[in-house]
Design a protein around this motif. Structure first.
Motif, short mmCIF file in Angstrom:
data_model
loop_
_atom_site.label_atom_id
_atom_site.label_comp_id
_atom_site.label_asym_id
_atom_site.label_seq_id
_atom_site.Cartn_x
_atom_site.Cartn_y
_atom_site.Cartn_z
N TYR A 10 1.60 7.93 6.65
CA TYR A 10 0.67 7.86 5.37
C TYR A 10 -0.26 9.18 5.70
N LEU A 11 -0.77 9.05 6.64
CA LEU A 11 -2.00 10.06 7.10
C LEU A 11 -1.42 11.32 7.45
N GLU A 12 -0.20 11.65 8.16
CA GLU A 12 0.42 12.48 8.48
C GLU A 12 0.68 13.17 7.10
N VAL A 29 1.69 11.91 -2.64
CA VAL A 29 2.06 11.07 -1.36
C VAL A 29 3.36 10.33 -1.69
N ALA A 30 3.46 9.72 -2.91
CA ALA A 30 4.63 9.08 -3.10
C ALA A 30 5.85 9.94 -3.38
N ALA A 31 5.57 11.07 -3.97
CA ALA A 31 6.70 12.11 -4.09
C ALA A 31 7.29 12.41 -2.77
N LYS A 32 6.33 12.92 -2.02
CA LYS A 32 6.66 13.60 -0.72
C LYS A 32 7.48 12.40 0.25
N MET A 33 6.85 11.47 0.18
CA MET A 33 7.45 10.23 1.05
C MET A 33 8.41 9.49 0.45
N ALA A 38 3.00 2.23 -6.15
CA ALA A 38 2.75 0.97 -5.58
C ALA A 38 2.46 0.63 -4.42
N SER A 39 3.47 1.32 -3.42
CA SER A 39 3.60 1.27 -2.06
C SER A 39 2.50 1.93 -1.44
N VAL A 40 2.22 3.36 -2.22
CA VAL A 40 1.00 4.09 -1.85
C VAL A 40 -0.16 3.39 -2.08
#
Length: 138
Positions: A10-12, A29-33, A38-40
């Motif tokens: 997440y930090l990266e 972040v959710a889209a990228k990962m 909710a996880s984010v």
């Protein structure tokens, strides 16, 4: 507080998104990962508790100095290993995936030794400036 592998990811990701576009929100972040919002949210709660991120204006995610340092460490490792693997002829997607696994497993001592070895022995993958510190940071 020790950050788990997923927290390092997440930090990266936050760091990479900041470098590309500045403001980072949970939805980015959710889209990228490719994870749920909710996880984010859970991850950001844990990273805030550890002092790695804070929430800025308009729910912007901001790395703290401690969070930025860890994110940059993980990003440097990721770049080195993906560049080396790709330079050895490994498919780009496989190199990225394997680099993500390696970056978390290696100690700081072993990483420093490997990085020094590759630099000393003339390994020159196309993205070398990313992991030698020669690149301009955005």
């Amino acid at each position: 507080m020790k950050v788990l592998e997923s927290g390092e990811d997440y930090l990266e990701t936050i760091l990479m998104l900041q470098q590309r576009g500045g403001t980072v929100r949970s939805v980015d972040v959710a889209a990228k990962m490719k994870v749920s919002k909710a996880s984010v949210s859970v991850a950001m709660k844990n990273l805030r508790a550890g002092g790695y991120v804070k929430m800025g204006n308009n729910h912007e995610i901001v790395l703290t100095p401690q969070g930025r340092q860890l994110a940059e460490t993980m990003y440097e490792r990721h770049q080195l290993f993906s560049d080396i693997l790709a330079g050895l002829g490994v498919d780009g997607e496989v190199a990225l995936r394997d680099a993500c696994r390696i970056e978390h497993a290696l100690s700081a001592e072993s990483f420093k030794a490997l990085k020094g070895y590759f630099l000393k022995n003339g390994v020159d993958p196309p993205e070398k400036e990313k992991w030698t510190g020669d690149a301009q940071k955005t």
